[in-house]
Scaffold this motif. Structure first.
Motif, PDB file in Angstrom:
ATOM      1  N   GLY A  63       0.489  -1.228   0.024  1.00 50.21           N
ATOM      2  CA  GLY A  63      -0.409  -0.164   0.199  1.00 50.21           C
ATOM      3  C   GLY A  63       0.767   1.371   0.286  1.00 50.21           C
ATOM      4  O   GLY A  63       0.342   2.386   0.115  1.00 50.21           O
ATOM      5  N   GLU A  64       1.989   1.607   0.081  1.00 48.74           N
ATOM      6  CA  GLU A  64       2.923   2.539   0.394  1.00 48.74           C
ATOM      7  C   GLU A  64       3.710   2.562  -1.269  1.00 48.74           C
ATOM      8  O   GLU A  64       4.804   1.767  -1.719  1.00 48.74           O
ATOM      9  CB  GLU A  64       3.910   2.179   1.237  1.00 48.74           C
ATOM     10  CG  GLU A  64       3.418   2.402   2.529  1.00 48.74           C
ATOM     11  CD  GLU A  64       2.605   3.790   3.346  1.00 48.74           C
ATOM     12  OE1 GLU A  64       2.401   4.712   2.633  1.00 48.74           O
ATOM     13  OE2 GLU A  64       1.554   3.343   3.687  1.00 48.74           O
ATOM     14  N   PRO A  65       3.617   4.055  -2.005  1.00 49.48           N
ATOM     15  CA  PRO A  65       4.226   4.361  -2.622  1.00 49.48           C
ATOM     16  C   PRO A  65       6.031   4.040  -2.541  1.00 49.48           C
ATOM     17  O   PRO A  65       6.263   3.854  -1.529  1.00 49.48           O
ATOM     18  CB  PRO A  65       4.695   5.597  -3.127  1.00 49.48           C
ATOM     19  CG  PRO A  65       3.382   5.857  -2.547  1.00 49.48           C
ATOM     20  CD  PRO A  65       3.407   5.041  -1.551  1.00 49.48           C
ATOM     21  N   PRO A  66       7.182   3.270  -3.497  1.00 51.72           N
ATOM     22  CA  PRO A  66       6.510   3.552  -4.825  1.00 51.72           C
ATOM     23  C   PRO A  66       6.184   1.573  -5.203  1.00 51.72           C
ATOM     24  O   PRO A  66       5.774   1.073  -6.324  1.00 51.72           O
ATOM     25  CB  PRO A  66       8.229   3.372  -4.890  1.00 51.72           C
ATOM     26  CG  PRO A  66       9.084   2.724  -4.249  1.00 51.72           C
ATOM     27  CD  PRO A  66       8.550   3.089  -3.167  1.00 51.72           C
ATOM     28  N   LEU A  67       5.992   0.795  -4.223  1.00 54.37           N
ATOM     29  CA  LEU A  67       5.344  -0.163  -3.478  1.00 54.37           C
ATOM     30  C   LEU A  67       4.320  -0.609  -4.600  1.00 54.37           C
ATOM     31  O   LEU A  67       4.035  -0.969  -5.648  1.00 54.37           O
ATOM     32  CB  LEU A  67       5.115  -1.285  -2.833  1.00 54.37           C
ATOM     33  CG  LEU A  67       6.769  -1.441  -1.876  1.00 54.37           C
ATOM     34  CD1 LEU A  67       6.239  -1.873  -0.647  1.00 54.37           C
ATOM     35  CD2 LEU A  67       7.103  -1.923  -2.838  1.00 54.37           C
ATOM     36  N   ASN A  68       2.716   0.809  -4.776  1.00 53.14           N
ATOM     37  CA  ASN A  68       1.764   0.202  -5.104  1.00 53.14           C
ATOM     38  C   ASN A  68       1.826   0.848  -6.801  1.00 53.14           C
ATOM     39  O   ASN A  68       0.951  -0.023  -7.364  1.00 53.14           O
ATOM     40  CB  ASN A  68       0.955   1.478  -4.272  1.00 53.14           C
ATOM     41  CG  ASN A  68      -0.843   1.462  -5.247  1.00 53.14           C
ATOM     42  OD1 ASN A  68      -1.356   0.705  -5.061  1.00 53.14           O
ATOM     43  ND2 ASN A  68      -1.835   2.909  -5.215  1.00 53.14           N
ATOM     44  N   GLU A  69       2.896   1.774  -7.207  1.00 53.89           N
ATOM     45  CA  GLU A  69       3.133   2.012  -8.111  1.00 53.89           C
ATOM     46  C   GLU A  69       3.614   1.065  -9.379  1.00 53.89           C
ATOM     47  O   GLU A  69       3.191   0.779 -10.149  1.00 53.89           O
ATOM     48  CB  GLU A  69       4.773   3.465  -8.629  1.00 53.89           C
ATOM     49  CG  GLU A  69       3.682   4.480  -7.923  1.00 53.89           C
ATOM     50  CD  GLU A  69       4.982   6.127  -7.477  1.00 53.89           C
ATOM     51  OE1 GLU A  69       5.642   5.233  -8.279  1.00 53.89           O
ATOM     52  OE2 GLU A  69       4.329   6.111  -7.085  1.00 53.89           O
ATOM     53  N   SER A  70       4.445  -0.101  -8.271  1.00 55.34           N
ATOM     54  CA  SER A  70       4.623  -0.846  -9.487  1.00 55.34           C
ATOM     55  C   SER A  70       3.674  -1.597 -10.405  1.00 55.34           C
ATOM     56  O   SER A  70       3.615  -3.709 -10.598  1.00 55.34           O
ATOM     57  CB  SER A  70       5.912  -2.279  -8.820  1.00 55.34           C
ATOM     58  OG  SER A  70       6.779  -1.402  -8.106  1.00 55.34           O
ATOM     59  N   CYS A  71       2.437  -1.312  -9.246  1.00 54.83           N
ATOM     60  CA  CYS A  71       1.251  -2.807  -9.119  1.00 54.83           C
ATOM     61  C   CYS A  71       0.278  -2.452 -10.931  1.00 54.83           C
ATOM     62  O   CYS A  71      -0.624  -1.244 -10.220  1.00 54.83           O
ATOM     63  CB  CYS A  71       0.131  -2.496  -8.132  1.00 54.83           C
ATOM     64  SG  CYS A  71      -1.005  -3.740  -8.278  1.00 54.83           S
ATOM     65  N   LYS A  72       0.561  -2.648 -11.789  1.00 53.01           N
ATOM     66  CA  LYS A  72       0.473  -1.621 -13.160  1.00 53.01           C
ATOM     67  C   LYS A  72      -0.441  -3.465 -13.603  1.00 53.01           C
ATOM     68  O   LYS A  72       0.512  -4.208 -13.580  1.00 53.01           O
ATOM     69  CB  LYS A  72       1.773  -1.004 -14.074  1.00 53.01           C
ATOM     70  CG  LYS A  72       1.894   0.053 -12.895  1.00 53.01           C
ATOM     71  CD  LYS A  72       2.588   0.774 -13.843  1.00 53.01           C
ATOM     72  CE  LYS A  72       3.253   1.906 -13.550  1.00 53.01           C
ATOM     73  NZ  LYS A  72       4.167   2.768 -13.890  1.00 53.01           N
ATOM     74  N   GLU A  73      -1.625  -2.962 -14.569  1.00 51.79           N
ATOM     75  CA  GLU A  73      -1.766  -4.287 -15.606  1.00 51.79           C
ATOM     76  C   GLU A  73      -0.848  -4.899 -16.592  1.00 51.79           C
ATOM     77  O   GLU A  73      -0.308  -3.790 -17.041  1.00 51.79           O
ATOM     78  CB  GLU A  73      -3.663  -4.045 -15.827  1.00 51.79           C
ATOM     79  CG  GLU A  73      -3.626  -5.090 -16.456  1.00 51.79           C
ATOM     80  CD  GLU A  73      -5.093  -4.164 -17.560  1.00 51.79           C
ATOM     81  OE1 GLU A  73      -5.895  -4.911 -18.454  1.00 51.79           O
ATOM     82  OE2 GLU A  73      -5.343  -2.645 -17.146  1.00 51.79           O
ATOM     83  N   HIS A  74      -0.780  -5.620 -17.131  1.00 65.67           N
ATOM     84  CA  HIS A  74      -0.562  -6.456 -17.912  1.00 65.67           C
ATOM     85  C   HIS A  74      -1.461  -5.680 -19.730  1.00 65.67           C
ATOM     86  O   HIS A  74      -2.258  -6.517 -19.295  1.00 65.67           O
ATOM     87  CB  HIS A  74      -0.345  -8.321 -18.250  1.00 65.67           C
ATOM     88  CG  HIS A  74       1.024  -7.834 -17.062  1.00 65.67           C
ATOM     89  ND1 HIS A  74       2.159  -7.909 -17.325  1.00 65.67           N
ATOM     90  CD2 HIS A  74       1.317  -8.657 -16.109  1.00 65.67           C
ATOM     91  CE1 HIS A  74       3.486  -7.815 -16.567  1.00 65.67           C
ATOM     92  NE2 HIS A  74       2.362  -8.445 -14.643  1.00 65.67           N
ATOM     93  N   LEU A  75      -1.211  -4.755 -20.182  1.00 65.07           N
ATOM     94  CA  LEU A  75      -1.728  -5.070 -21.561  1.00 65.07           C
ATOM     95  C   LEU A  75      -1.876  -6.104 -22.440  1.00 65.07           C
ATOM     96  O   LEU A  75      -2.083  -5.386 -23.172  1.00 65.07           O
ATOM     97  CB  LEU A  75      -1.879  -3.111 -21.167  1.00 65.07           C
ATOM     98  CG  LEU A  75      -2.292  -2.232 -20.639  1.00 65.07           C
ATOM     99  CD1 LEU A  75      -1.642  -0.903 -20.764  1.00 65.07           C
ATOM    100  CD2 LEU A  75      -3.800  -2.304 -19.959  1.00 65.07           C
ATOM    101  N   GLU A  76      -0.862  -6.355 -22.542  1.00 65.70           N
ATOM    102  CA  GLU A  76       0.160  -7.188 -23.424  1.00 65.70           C
ATOM    103  C   GLU A  76       0.253  -8.467 -23.312  1.00 65.70           C
ATOM    104  O   GLU A  76       0.677  -8.381 -22.114  1.00 65.70           O
ATOM    105  CB  GLU A  76       0.853  -6.547 -24.308  1.00 65.70           C
ATOM    106  CG  GLU A  76       0.231  -5.423 -25.510  1.00 65.70           C
ATOM    107  CD  GLU A  76       1.084  -4.951 -26.164  1.00 65.70           C
ATOM    108  OE1 GLU A  76       2.315  -4.905 -26.088  1.00 65.70           O
ATOM    109  OE2 GLU A  76       1.112  -3.935 -26.915  1.00 65.70           O
ATOM    110  N   GLY A  77       0.253 -10.003 -23.484  1.00 64.11           N
ATOM    111  CA  GLY A  77       0.472 -11.162 -23.942  1.00 64.11           C
ATOM    112  C   GLY A  77      -1.277 -11.642 -22.893  1.00 64.11           C
ATOM    113  O   GLY A  77      -1.672 -11.507 -23.010  1.00 64.11           O
ATOM    114  N   PRO A  78      -0.348 -12.870 -22.723  1.00 63.42           N
ATOM    115  CA  PRO A  78      -1.194 -13.624 -22.356  1.00 63.42           C
ATOM    116  C   PRO A  78      -1.791 -13.011 -20.769  1.00 63.42           C
ATOM    117  O   PRO A  78      -2.949 -14.352 -20.450  1.00 63.42           O
ATOM    118  CB  PRO A  78      -0.758 -15.339 -22.336  1.00 63.42           C
ATOM    119  CG  PRO A  78       0.481 -14.754 -21.617  1.00 63.42           C
ATOM    120  CD  PRO A  78       1.106 -12.957 -22.825  1.00 63.42           C
ATOM    121  N   GLY A  79      -1.422 -12.571 -20.478  1.00 67.76           N
ATOM    122  CA  GLY A  79      -2.214 -12.331 -19.318  1.00 67.76           C
ATOM    123  C   GLY A  79      -2.747 -11.039 -18.819  1.00 67.76           C
ATOM    124  O   GLY A  79      -3.538 -10.664 -17.589  1.00 67.76           O
ATOM    125  N   ALA A  80      -3.315 -10.886 -20.493  1.00 69.76           N
ATOM    126  CA  ALA A  80      -3.602  -9.337 -20.487  1.00 69.76           C
ATOM    127  C   ALA A  80      -5.569  -9.599 -20.202  1.00 69.76           C
ATOM    128  O   ALA A  80      -5.551 -10.241 -21.306  1.00 69.76           O
ATOM    129  CB  ALA A  80      -3.423  -8.336 -21.934  1.00 69.76           C
TER     130      ALA A  80
END
Length: 241
Positions: A63-80
């Motif tokens: 919940g604290e930056p920069p940890l929360n900033e690392s939580c970004k959705e995968h927009l491409e690939g099999p996990g998208a």
């Protein structure tokens, strides 16, 4: 002496139990509009970060930056997760089947977490919502299939693959965070598409009624089509004679 639970917790637990009872009984509403309304409400709940993403982030120490900033959705690939544009190209049954398969992956992920560590109350309630969503999706698919028995199997979109196990615990937590963020955005797209289902039908009916009204109105004021004689001035008549 235990302090009484806040009313929001009591409401969420009660609603979750109601959805669980509905799921266990596998009851289906026969009304298209009621089923659609329930699906829209469940999509609204699951797209809210307060109910999925935020409880996970806090409980897993992200919940604290920069940890929360690392939580970004995968927009491409099999996990998208499928985009709203891709979802809008599907038929109604195709969309519902895609949402069902995708929600299966999320439910499987939550159940696996439940066996590994203690889930916060919000995520346990989300599991009940997902089961209720799955039941309503199955009911709506059956309702649409019954109304269109000769339709070929609809085109669907493949669900995102589950994140593969990683070596580090921290990386595994980030993968889970990205996965839930992607599903949150996915359910927002689903809600956007579902919100057009009822409107599209009403717009077609409205435009049809308006067209009929214009034709009827035009027939009342349309002048008769015939040869209209114009009076010639007397001076012009005398000059011709």
């Amino acid at each position: 002496m235990r302090a009484p639970l806040p009313w929001r917790s009591l409401f969420s637990v009660g609603l979750g139990l109601l959805l669980l009872i509905t799921t266990v009984r596998c009851t289906c509403l026969s009304s298209y509009s009621q089923l659609l309304s329930q699906l829209q409400n469940q999509a609204t709940y699951l797209q809210n970060p307060e109910n999925l993403l935020k409880p996970y982030v806090i409980s897993r120490g992200l919940g604290e930056p920069p940890l929360n900033e690392s939580c970004k959705e995968h927009l491409e690939g099999p996990g998208a997760f499928p985009s709203e544009e891709a979802l809008s190209t599907l038929s109604r049954r195709g969309l519902l089947m895609t949402v069902s398969a995708t929600s299966d992956r999320v439910l499987s992920r939550l159940e696996a977490w439940k066996n590994r560590f203690s889930l916060p109350e919000q995520l346990q309630t989300a599991i009940l919502y997902l089961k209720g969503l799955k039941n309503n999706l199955s009911c709506m698919i059956g309702l649409l299939k019954a109304s269109e028995p000769t339709q070929a199997s609809p085109r669907t979109l493949p669900p995102p693959s589950l994140p593969s196990p990683t070596q580090g615990i921290f990386q595994d937590r980030l993968d889970g965070c990205r996965f839930l963020r992607g599903y949150q955005r996915f359910m927002h797209s689903v809600h956007q598409v579902l919100s057009q289902w009822g409107d599209s039908r009403s717009r077609r009916q409205s435009s049809s009624h308006q067209g009929q009204g214009k034709q009827a109105h035009g027939s009342r004021i349309r002048p008769s089509v015939g040869r209209v004689r114009t009076a010639r001035p007397r001076a012009q008549l005398r000059s011709q004679s």
